[in-house]
Scaffold this motif. Structure first.
Motif, PDB file in Angstrom:
ATOM      1  N   GLU A  40       0.825  -1.209   0.000  1.00  0.00           N
ATOM      2  CA  GLU A  40       0.000   0.000   0.000  1.00  0.00           C
ATOM      3  C   GLU A  40       0.858   1.258   0.000  1.00  0.00           C
ATOM      4  O   GLU A  40       0.600   2.209  -0.735  1.00  0.00           O
ATOM      5  CB  GLU A  40      -0.924  -0.001   1.224  1.00  0.00           C
ATOM      6  CG  GLU A  40      -1.815   1.222   1.304  1.00  0.00           C
ATOM      7  CD  GLU A  40      -2.687   1.229   2.550  1.00  0.00           C
ATOM      8  OE1 GLU A  40      -3.301   2.284   2.830  1.00  0.00           O
ATOM      9  OE2 GLU A  40      -2.753   0.198   3.257  1.00  0.00           O
ATOM     10  N   THR A  41       1.902   1.277   0.817  1.00  0.00           N
ATOM     11  CA  THR A  41       2.761   2.468   0.927  1.00  0.00           C
ATOM     12  C   THR A  41       3.494   2.758  -0.374  1.00  0.00           C
ATOM     13  O   THR A  41       3.626   3.914  -0.781  1.00  0.00           O
ATOM     14  CB  THR A  41       3.776   2.276   2.064  1.00  0.00           C
ATOM     15  OG1 THR A  41       3.081   2.004   3.283  1.00  0.00           O
ATOM     16  CG2 THR A  41       4.630   3.534   2.238  1.00  0.00           C
ATOM     17  N   LEU A  42       3.969   1.709  -1.021  1.00  0.00           N
ATOM     18  CA  LEU A  42       4.773   1.887  -2.236  1.00  0.00           C
ATOM     19  C   LEU A  42       3.951   1.744  -3.513  1.00  0.00           C
ATOM     20  O   LEU A  42       4.497   1.861  -4.615  1.00  0.00           O
ATOM     21  CB  LEU A  42       5.923   0.872  -2.255  1.00  0.00           C
ATOM     22  CG  LEU A  42       6.904   0.933  -1.076  1.00  0.00           C
ATOM     23  CD1 LEU A  42       8.018  -0.085  -1.260  1.00  0.00           C
ATOM     24  CD2 LEU A  42       7.474   2.334  -0.907  1.00  0.00           C
TER      25      LEU A  42
ATOM     26  N   SER B  40      12.800   5.950   1.505  1.00  0.00           N
ATOM     27  CA  SER B  40      12.375   7.182   2.156  1.00  0.00           C
ATOM     28  C   SER B  40      10.901   7.121   2.536  1.00  0.00           C
ATOM     29  O   SER B  40      10.517   7.516   3.653  1.00  0.00           O
ATOM     30  CB  SER B  40      12.623   8.371   1.208  1.00  0.00           C
ATOM     31  OG  SER B  40      12.132   9.562   1.766  1.00  0.00           O
ATOM     32  N   LYS B  41      10.052   6.633   1.633  1.00  0.00           N
ATOM     33  CA  LYS B  41       8.615   6.541   1.916  1.00  0.00           C
ATOM     34  C   LYS B  41       8.333   5.646   3.108  1.00  0.00           C
ATOM     35  O   LYS B  41       7.549   5.991   4.006  1.00  0.00           O
ATOM     36  CB  LYS B  41       7.871   6.003   0.686  1.00  0.00           C
ATOM     37  CG  LYS B  41       7.698   6.994  -0.441  1.00  0.00           C
ATOM     38  CD  LYS B  41       6.916   6.357  -1.601  1.00  0.00           C
ATOM     39  CE  LYS B  41       6.709   7.343  -2.739  1.00  0.00           C
ATOM     40  NZ  LYS B  41       5.983   6.716  -3.874  1.00  0.00           N
TER      41      LYS B  41
ATOM     42  N   SER C 120      10.453   4.661   5.534  1.00  0.00           N
ATOM     43  CA  SER C 120      11.053   5.147   6.782  1.00  0.00           C
ATOM     44  C   SER C 120      10.247   6.306   7.361  1.00  0.00           C
ATOM     45  O   SER C 120      10.083   6.414   8.580  1.00  0.00           O
ATOM     46  CB  SER C 120      12.508   5.560   6.566  1.00  0.00           C
ATOM     47  OG  SER C 120      12.610   6.634   5.653  1.00  0.00           O
ATOM     48  N   ARG C 121       9.719   7.192   6.493  1.00  0.00           N
ATOM     49  CA  ARG C 121       8.913   8.323   6.978  1.00  0.00           C
ATOM     50  C   ARG C 121       7.587   7.844   7.548  1.00  0.00           C
ATOM     51  O   ARG C 121       7.162   8.293   8.604  1.00  0.00           O
ATOM     52  CB  ARG C 121       8.667   9.333   5.856  1.00  0.00           C
ATOM     53  CG  ARG C 121       9.860  10.190   5.492  1.00  0.00           C
ATOM     54  CD  ARG C 121       9.419  11.484   4.796  1.00  0.00           C
ATOM     55  NE  ARG C 121       8.512  11.215   3.696  1.00  0.00           N
ATOM     56  CZ  ARG C 121       8.884  10.984   2.444  1.00  0.00           C
ATOM     57  NH1 ARG C 121      10.175  10.948   2.146  1.00  0.00           N
ATOM     58  NH2 ARG C 121       7.990  10.766   1.491  1.00  0.00           N
ATOM     59  N   LYS C 122       6.915   6.933   6.831  1.00  0.00           N
ATOM     60  CA  LYS C 122       5.598   6.497   7.283  1.00  0.00           C
ATOM     61  C   LYS C 122       5.666   5.757   8.606  1.00  0.00           C
ATOM     62  O   LYS C 122       4.822   5.938   9.486  1.00  0.00           O
ATOM     63  CB  LYS C 122       4.945   5.604   6.230  1.00  0.00           C
ATOM     64  CG  LYS C 122       3.556   5.097   6.666  1.00  0.00           C
ATOM     65  CD  LYS C 122       2.826   4.372   5.574  1.00  0.00           C
ATOM     66  CE  LYS C 122       1.471   3.898   6.075  1.00  0.00           C
ATOM     67  NZ  LYS C 122       0.700   3.191   5.025  1.00  0.00           N
ATOM     68  N   PHE C 123       6.689   4.912   8.767  1.00  0.00           N
ATOM     69  CA  PHE C 123       6.754   4.071   9.958  1.00  0.00           C
ATOM     70  C   PHE C 123       7.791   4.560  10.973  1.00  0.00           C
ATOM     71  O   PHE C 123       8.122   3.853  11.916  1.00  0.00           O
ATOM     72  CB  PHE C 123       7.039   2.622   9.550  1.00  0.00           C
ATOM     73  CG  PHE C 123       5.955   2.045   8.681  1.00  0.00           C
ATOM     74  CD1 PHE C 123       4.746   1.656   9.227  1.00  0.00           C
ATOM     75  CD2 PHE C 123       6.135   1.944   7.308  1.00  0.00           C
ATOM     76  CE1 PHE C 123       3.734   1.142   8.422  1.00  0.00           C
ATOM     77  CE2 PHE C 123       5.136   1.431   6.492  1.00  0.00           C
ATOM     78  CZ  PHE C 123       3.925   1.032   7.052  1.00  0.00           C
ATOM     79  N   ASN C 124       8.308   5.792  10.753  1.00  0.00           N
ATOM     80  CA  ASN C 124       9.179   6.439  11.722  1.00  0.00           C
ATOM     81  C   ASN C 124      10.393   5.585  12.075  1.00  0.00           C
ATOM     82  O   ASN C 124      10.724   5.368  13.242  1.00  0.00           O
ATOM     83  CB  ASN C 124       8.391   6.791  13.000  1.00  0.00           C
ATOM     84  CG  ASN C 124       9.090   7.849  13.823  1.00  0.00           C
ATOM     85  OD1 ASN C 124       9.817   8.680  13.294  1.00  0.00           O
ATOM     86  ND2 ASN C 124       8.868   7.825  15.118  1.00  0.00           N
ATOM     87  N   ILE C 125      11.059   5.066  11.038  1.00  0.00           N
ATOM     88  CA  ILE C 125      12.256   4.242  11.222  1.00  0.00           C
ATOM     89  C   ILE C 125      13.485   5.077  10.890  1.00  0.00           C
ATOM     90  O   ILE C 125      13.566   5.687   9.822  1.00  0.00           O
ATOM     91  CB  ILE C 125      12.212   2.995  10.312  1.00  0.00           C
ATOM     92  CG1 ILE C 125      11.027   2.117  10.686  1.00  0.00           C
ATOM     93  CG2 ILE C 125      13.509   2.204  10.412  1.00  0.00           C
ATOM     94  CD1 ILE C 125      10.817   0.958   9.751  1.00  0.00           C
ATOM     95  N   SER C 126      14.432   5.122  11.813  1.00  0.00           N
ATOM     96  CA  SER C 126      15.637   5.916  11.621  1.00  0.00           C
ATOM     97  C   SER C 126      16.626   5.183  10.722  1.00  0.00           C
ATOM     98  O   SER C 126      17.122   4.108  11.062  1.00  0.00           O
ATOM     99  CB  SER C 126      16.296   6.214  12.973  1.00  0.00           C
ATOM    100  OG  SER C 126      17.583   6.750  12.781  1.00  0.00           O
ATOM    101  N   LEU C 127      16.913   5.776   9.564  1.00  0.00           N
ATOM    102  CA  LEU C 127      17.922   5.194   8.680  1.00  0.00           C
ATOM    103  C   LEU C 127      19.320   5.365   9.263  1.00  0.00           C
ATOM    104  O   LEU C 127      20.203   4.531   9.043  1.00  0.00           O
ATOM    105  CB  LEU C 127      17.842   5.833   7.292  1.00  0.00           C
ATOM    106  CG  LEU C 127      16.537   5.589   6.530  1.00  0.00           C
ATOM    107  CD1 LEU C 127      16.597   6.233   5.153  1.00  0.00           C
ATOM    108  CD2 LEU C 127      16.264   4.097   6.396  1.00  0.00           C
TER     109      LEU C 127
END
Length: 334
Positions: free
Chosen positions: A32-34, A57-58, A60-67
């Motif tokens: 769904e996100t991609l 990027s999509k 990590s932003r949606k699920f608040n994951i730190s790269l």
């Protein structure tokens, strides 16, 4: 795809899985996100297809994951995420909504538990009583967030500081009451709230002595309620009995260590540590090594503390009577 790149992508999806509710499907969320087919999402999750930078990027932003955290797995860095204080008109509501969002995340998992190393009485316990909650909200907005709109205000029952936040406060309490919790207290855990009431009274920032007295009475009612929850070993609303949805409540007393308001959430197989900053804000980390170390420290403290919920009636009564005496000593000074 190199082995190191493959490993990083697999680790990324492992972290993503821990960031979504337990009832959600990882492949559905990715698709769904991609905007991909289920098959294409599976290929990326299995590492057969490399994520491009836009997809990374999509997600990590949606699920608040730190790269940063992901790419620093073998370094000595410990990375945190969280809000910084601001003075906007919506700052306090934003903070409340963030608290609710974090609790909803924890509650969405079937395996969940929250641990508090208490320095100050956790904010949730102030919410049981509207007058005490209203005072705490007023204090935070006036003295911590330094809101210009409250610059010349004093705390009075003529203005209901609780009302704008009543709905979200009830939502927070309903979710909090469904999350199993262990709290490590000390006799000084009430000191901050009592001192805030005392100082505002002395500074003339509380309209009159009757209101000050009523605030202390509210604290006594909260102490009674906490004792009842500890006795039952279950959470509940003020003046009510536990229900079928009430979560476990474990209360420990440590006479040596004064906490620092650290709290940790266990969600599924993941742990998140939240460290207190700027008085009312928290920064969280999902760093695995750091969290395992923090958890071992909490386990050690609990082993060296006295469990007074469910059992330990004598110790429980002694502890809560000491808290009441602290409040009564403040009342005597009015």
């Amino acid at each position: 795809m190199s082995n190191s790149t493959f490993d990083l992508q697999i680790q990324f999806f492992q972290r993503l899985k821990s960031a979504i509710p337990s009832h959600a499907s990882l492949v559905d969320e990715v698709a769904e996100t991609l905007d991909l087919s289920i098959d294409s999402a599976y290929r990326r999750i299995r590492g057969e297809k490399l994520l491009d930078l836009e997809e990374l990027s999509k997600l990590s932003r949606k699920f608040n994951i730190s790269l940063d955290n992901l790419f620093s797995l073998n370094s000595n860095s410990i990375l945190f995420q969280g809000r910084l204080p601001n003075k906007t008109a919506s700052a306090f509501m934003d903070w409340m909504e963030d608290v609710l969002a974090q609790l909803n995340l924890v509650n969405s998992f079937s395996k969940k538990h929250v641990y508090f190393l208490v320095k100050d009485m956790p904010p949730f316990h102030h919410y049981y009583h509207p007058l005490l909650a209203g005072f705490k909200f007023f204090f935070w907005m006036k003295s911590i967030l330094d809101m210009e709109s409250l610059k010349n205000d004093i705390f009075s029952t003529d203005k209901n500081y609780f009302a704008p936040f009543q709905e979200i406060t009830q939502k927070i309490l309903r979710v909090y009451n469904r999350v199993p919790t262990s709290e490590i207290w000390n006799e000084e855990s009430l000191t901050t709230t009592l001192r805030q009431i005392e100082v505002y009274h002395e500074m003339g920032l509380i309209a009159n002595s009757d209101i000050t007295n009523r605030l202390y009475q509210c604290v006594l009612e909260v102490i009674d309620h906490l004792e009842k929850m500890a006795e039952n070993g279950k959470k509940s609303f003020l003046g009510q009995s536990p229900t079928s949805e009430s979560a476990e409540y474990r209360l420990y007393v440590n006479e040596i260590v004064l906490g620092d308001n650290t709290f940790m959430a266990e969600i599924g197989d993941t742990k998140i540590t939240y460290l207190n900053h700027s008085v009312m804000y928290f920064a969280g980390s999902v760093d695995q090594q750091f969290n395992e170390s923090m958890f071992r420290n909490l386990e050690n403290l609990m082993k060296k503390s006295t469990l007074i919920s469910g059992t330990g009636e004598k110790e429980r009564k002694q502890f809560f009577n000491k808290l009441r005496k602290k409040v009564q000593a403040k009342i005597a000074l009015i």
